[in-house]
Every structure is written in structure tokens, then in C-alpha cells.
Enzyme design. Structure first.
Site, short mmCIF file in Angstrom:
data_model
loop_
_atom_site.label_atom_id
_atom_site.label_comp_id
_atom_site.label_asym_id
_atom_site.label_seq_id
_atom_site.Cartn_x
_atom_site.Cartn_y
_atom_site.Cartn_z
CE LYS A 1 -2.13 -11.12 3.36
NZ LYS A 1 -2.54 -9.71 3.22
CG HIS A 2 -5.48 -15.03 2.43
ND1 HIS A 2 -4.37 -14.95 1.61
CD2 HIS A 2 -5.95 -13.75 2.55
CE1 HIS A 2 -4.19 -13.68 1.23
NE2 HIS A 2 -5.14 -12.94 1.79
NE ARG B 1 -3.50 -2.67 0.40
CZ ARG B 1 -4.11 -3.35 -0.56
NH1 ARG B 1 -3.94 -3.01 -1.83
NH2 ARG B 1 -4.90 -4.37 -0.27
CG HIS C 1 -10.44 -9.19 -4.12
ND1 HIS C 1 -9.29 -9.95 -4.19
CD2 HIS C 1 -10.22 -8.28 -3.15
CE1 HIS C 1 -8.41 -9.48 -3.31
NE2 HIS C 1 -8.95 -8.47 -2.67
NE ARG D 1 -1.65 -10.97 -2.07
CZ ARG D 1 -2.93 -10.94 -1.70
NH1 ARG D 1 -3.89 -11.30 -2.54
NH2 ARG D 1 -3.25 -10.56 -0.47
CG ASP E 1 -9.21 -11.13 3.06
OD1 ASP E 1 -9.02 -9.91 3.14
OD2 ASP E 1 -8.68 -11.85 2.17
#
Length: 541
Positions: A179-180, A87, A192, A149, A265
Site C-alpha cells: 500500500k498505498h 493496532r 483521512h 510508515r 483503503d
């Protein structure tokens, strides 16, 4: 810090919710959630970041505003995984490589040191929770959301590097999040946008997907984030792990003996919001055994989730005993990681981030990651030859990738090493006009590097077309370098020189330029299998 006995039901419910907002400063949205709904934490996205001083000021302002209403500090969280999922990705901070780059480098000590750097810079900005590392095992080349990732396809490799990262964050008082759970690596649907399923039997899941999480639990990981993915071997109903008591309570709490904090999440992801609704999803998640629900974006959904949790307790659907147990875990973790230790960032801000010492560690790790997968019957890279680089710009937004403008790409990196280079940019989804222009320009060059960028399951056909048409030319010295998912080679096996970089960030491009020009040797090893001919662990060194 207040003891739980002094908290009202509304305050206890608030501790179990983390929310996001869209501003560089504390605004009415987040202040309403803190003051009226007593939320226990916030999550930052790129929309909240302008520079390191601003972010530190924002964190301090939120904590100070929260102090007016509570003496329990906020979780301030972020997804700073590194590499392509960061981010905060400006030159101000020390950008750590992504997991697959680290998996290719195969160096747990450098992974630990890199995470220390990341953690210290996050704490300087007032961030005390990192939703990282991903312990998903990427054993499905068509996975549209995990890919780089993940550290790779090996449970042993993912465990080793994941534990090094977890221990590093936590040694620096940043909450690490595995995660996850129970594993999002072997899926072909992006949660998503939809609900995915991992259909393997219990024995296979325990030996592979769950193995890194079991190791993380043994290592004392602070937090585990759930996957919005169905696991029929554990939960026969058509509900994802995030909402399943059989997964979160029976498997994670009882069988695996995890006593840390379980966070969902984001419930606004379509796998939950479209299938169950955010408010109902929040209740089902807590009912299933989660301690914290994450609602990242929309005020109406955030308030609805909080109100639904209140009503569920008042109606007897959720017991206050269960709420108390979750809040005890949350308060204990906030105290353990010294979250009451809140200070503004003042003086010499820039000097505290991206230090030469930090960048040296990241450079070493990045240079170890560059992987030559194939190098057959090609002349060596000619430093004196005019060189064309075709560069794919990320102009399309996904839930994982955001459009980025990069000034420092492979072209400038090669130019720094004395190469006469021209760079031509196309989109990652090049138009017919872009393809024609790239090929027309390429006709004037004998030495060409085509950089590819695959953010989803398959490389865009326009990028494939450029590679294939250049590769078909006689006497062309062509190198193809993938800068995202490494599987691109499968779409043009005729290419004779293929290099995997796993990300397109500036330091990675500098490392690639050094490898191409012979300034350093390639040291990376494939962290995943591309095909029967190019398997896990191989490299041309």
C-alpha cells in the site's frame, strides 16, 4: 470451499466487502453483516483488542459464526505495520519496528525475520491478512500521514525491504498488502481528512513512486491497497486512484499485469466520504477495478455500500462478469493462504508470544536503527552526571496515532544502565505552564536529553521552544532525540547533538539508552534527507 457457481449475487457482493465493528466479542453489528449481508472479511482496530487470548477467541468465534452461513472463511485483517502504527502494541506480543526504523537499519534479512515473527503471532490470533507493508516513498518532509510508515525516500531501499517483508508474511500464510498504490509518499494532505494530489509526470512516477509496487507485483504480492490520492498523469479527472478505472484497471491490471486482489483503503476516510459518499464510492471503486471495498466503522455506511453494489449490478451499471472475476480472485487467495485452517488458541498462550528468541531478533534490528545525525563540539555523555530527560507524551488522537501511556520510556532505560536520571513529562503539544516547568527544572541540570515527537508535518512549537531555550544555555550537554519523524532538526539547527530513533517504543528507548551511554555503537543511516547538510545515507558512526 464453495465454487462461485453456487453463490447468489448477494453472497458474491458480500465477499467483496470488509467491515469493522467496535467490540471485544462478536456482537449484533458484525453478526448482522456476516449473516444477512454475507461479508467476506472483518478488520480489527485497537478497539477490538484486550489481550491475545481474547483476540484469538474473537477470531475463532467470528469464523464459527460465519460457518453457519457459509463455507468460505473470513478474511480477518488488521493494520499491524509495526512501530508507531500497530493496532496491537502491548508487551504481550512481539512489536516489530516500524518501516523507517527498518530503513535506517538497512538489513533485509532481519526485516524478513521480524515479519515472520509478526505473521506467526497474527495467525495465532486468527488474523490472516495484514494491511502491510507500506511501499510509499516518503520524499515529502511535510507528509502528515506516511512519514515513518515508509522505509525511506529511495525506491531501491523501499523495494528491497518491502519485498523481504512481503515474502516473509506470505511464507507464513498471512496475506501481505502493498500500500498505498500508486504511492502516498509525496503528499502534504492527510487523506483521512482531505483529497491530495501527486502532480508529477508519468516518467517520474514510473521510476520512483511506482517502482516498489512493480517489484512487489513481480514478487507475487497477494494484495494491493489503493490510495485516496489523485494522480493527474494517469487520471485527468478529479478523482482519486481508489475510484479511477484508468489507475486500477488500465495501469495496475493491464499495463503492470497485476492479477492479485485489489482492496481499497477505508471508504469512510474524508477523501472519499466527504467528496463522493461511501455508497457511491464503493460502486465507483468496483467500477474502477477494485475487488474489495473496506468500510471500517459505521454500520449504516457499511450496509449502504453493500446495497449500492447490489443495485449497481441489478441496474447493469456493474456487470456480473466483473463481480465474478473479483470473487474468483478472492476465493483463490483464501484457499492459497489456507484460511479454512481455523483452530482455537488453547494452553500456554503467553509462552507462544513475545518469546526470548523473537525479542532477540527485534532487539538486533532496533539497535541497528539508531542514527546519530549530528555530534559537534559536545562532551561525551557522562554516566556519572545527574541527567534530566524531557519526555513528550502522546495525549492527542489522530487517525494514525492514538494516545498511549508508556511506563518504559528513556528515563527508565537510562536508569537501568546506572544513570542518575529524572524524567519530566510534557504533552506533545506542551502548554505554556508545561514549558515553564520543564525549563525551570532544566536549570538545575547540566546534562539533558530532550526527546521530541513529531506526528505531523512540523514539530509543535512548544517542543521547539523547550529545545531552543535549553540549547541557548552555555555549558549545557544537550542531546535531542527525535522519536517519530526525523525532520525535527530543521527547526533547531543550532543543536549540536541530534539522534534519530523513528519511534518511541520501549525496545527503541532501550537501544537509544545503550547508544547514549556507549554500551553499543550507533549503526543506523538516514533513510531520508533532512536538509542539504544531512542527506540520505549519512550518519555519525
Amino acid at each position: 470451499m464453495s465454487k462461485i457457481v453456487n453463490l447468489s449475487l448477494a453472497e458474491k457482493i458480500g465477499q467483496m466487502v470488509i467491515c469493522g465493528f467496535n467490540a471485544y466479542t462478536s456482537d449484533a453489528h458484525i453478526e448482522q453483516l456476516i449473516e444477512k449481508h454475507h461479508i467476506g472479511g472483518v478488520i480489527y482496530f485497537r478497539r477490538n483488542y484486550a489481550n491475545v487470548q481474547q483476540m484469538a477467541d474473537l477470531s475463532y468465534a467470528l469464523q464459527q459464526f460465519n460457518k453457519k452461513n457459509s463455507d468460505i472463511p473470513l478474511f480477518i485483517s488488521i493494520d499491524q505495520e509495526g512501530g508507531m502504527v500497530a493496532r496491537i502494541d502491548t508487551d504481550e506480543v512481539t512489536l516489530v519496528p516500524g518501516n523507517m526504523s527498518i530503513g535506517a537499519a538497512r538489513d533485509a534479512q532481519l526485516a524478513f525475520e521480524a515479519a515472520v515473527i509478526c505473521a506467526k503471532e497474527l495467525r495465532l490470533m486468527g488474523i490472516n491478512v495484514n494491511f502491510a507493508p507500506s511501499l510509499d516513498i516518503n520524499n515529502n518532509p511535510k507528509n502528515p500521514v506516511i512519514g515513518v510508515r515508509s522505509y525511506g525516500e529511495s525506491a531501491e531501499l523501499v523495494s528491497e525491504l518491502g519485498i523481504a517483508t512481503i515474502e516473509s508474511y506470505q511464507s507464513s500464510d498471512v496475506v501481505a498488502t502493498a500500500k498505498h498504490f500508486p504511492g502516498h509518499g509525496d503528499t502534504a494532505v492527510d487523506s483521512h481528512y482531505g483529497l491530495a494530489s501527486v502532480p508529477h509526470d508519468r516518467e517520474r512516477l514510473m521510476q520512483l513512486e511506482l517502482a516498489p509496487f512493480i517489484r512487489a507485483i513481480q514478487a507475487g504480492v497477494d494484495m494491493i491497497m489503493t490510495a485516496h490520492v489523485m494522480f493527474p498523469a494517469f487520471e485527468p479527472g478529479e478523482i482519486p486512484a481508489t475510484l479511477s478505472r484508468k489507475v486500477l484497471h488500465d495501469l495496475l491490471r493491464i499495463e503492470l499485469k497485476y492479477d492479485g486482489v485489489i482492496v481499497t483503503d477505508c471508504l469512510e476516510m474524508h477523501a472519499i466520504s466527504k467528496e463522493f459518499g461511501v455508497a457511491e464510492g464503493a460502486v465507483m471503486a468496483i467500477e474502477g477495478g477494485a475487488d474489495i471495498v473496506l468500510v471500517s466503522h459505521t454500520l449504516e455506511e457499511q450496509v449502504a455500500a453493500i446495497e449500492a453494489l447490489m443495485q449497481a449490478v441489478q441496474s447493469g451499471r456493474l456487470s456480473e462478469e466483473q463481480i465474478n472475476a473479483s470473487v474468483e480472485r478472492i476465493l483463490s487467495l483464501k484457499e492459497k493462504r489456507r484460511m479454512s485452517d481455523i483452530h482455537p488458541l488453547t494452553g500456554g498462550v503467553a509462552a507462544q508470544f513475545g518469546t526470548p528468541e523473537s525479542k532477540k531478533v527485534i532487539r538486533q534490528l532496533t539497535e541497528k536503527s539508531i542514527t546519530i545525525v549530528k555530534d559537534e563540539d559536545q562532551p561525551t555523555f557522562d554516566l556519572s552526571a545527574p541527567t534530566l530527560v524531557i519526555w513528550p507524551e502522546v495525549r492527542h488522537h489522530t487517525e494514525v496515532d492514538e494516545p498511549i501511556e508508556q511506563a518504559y520510556t528513556l528515563g527508565p532505560a537510562l536508569a537501568e544502565l546506572g544513570v542518575d536520571v529524572k524524567e519530566f513529562r510534557v504533552s506533545t503539544h506542551p502548554t505554556s505552564e508545561e514549558i515553564a516547568s520543564a525549563l525551570a527544572l532544566a536549570a538545575d541540570y547540566e546534562q539533558i536529553v530532550v526527546v521530541t515527537y513529531n506526528a505531523v508535518s512540523e514539530l509543535h512549537e512548544g517542543q521547539v521552544s523547550i529545545v531552543r531555550q535549553i540549547a541557548a544555555r552555555p555549558n549545557v550537554n544537550l542531546t535531542v532525540a527525535s522519536t517519530r519523524n526525523p525532520y525535527d532538526l530543521n527547526q533547531f539547527p543550532e543543536v549540536k547533538r541530534y539522534v534519530c530513533c523513528y519511534e518511541n517504543r520501549p525496545m527503541t528507548m532501550a537501544a537509544l539508552a545503550k547508544v547514549l551511554t556507549g554500551n553499543i555503537a550507533a549503526q543506523g543511516k538516514l533513510p531520508v534527507t533532512l536538509s542539504p547538510d544531512y542527506s540520505f545515507g549519512m550518519a555519525v558512526n
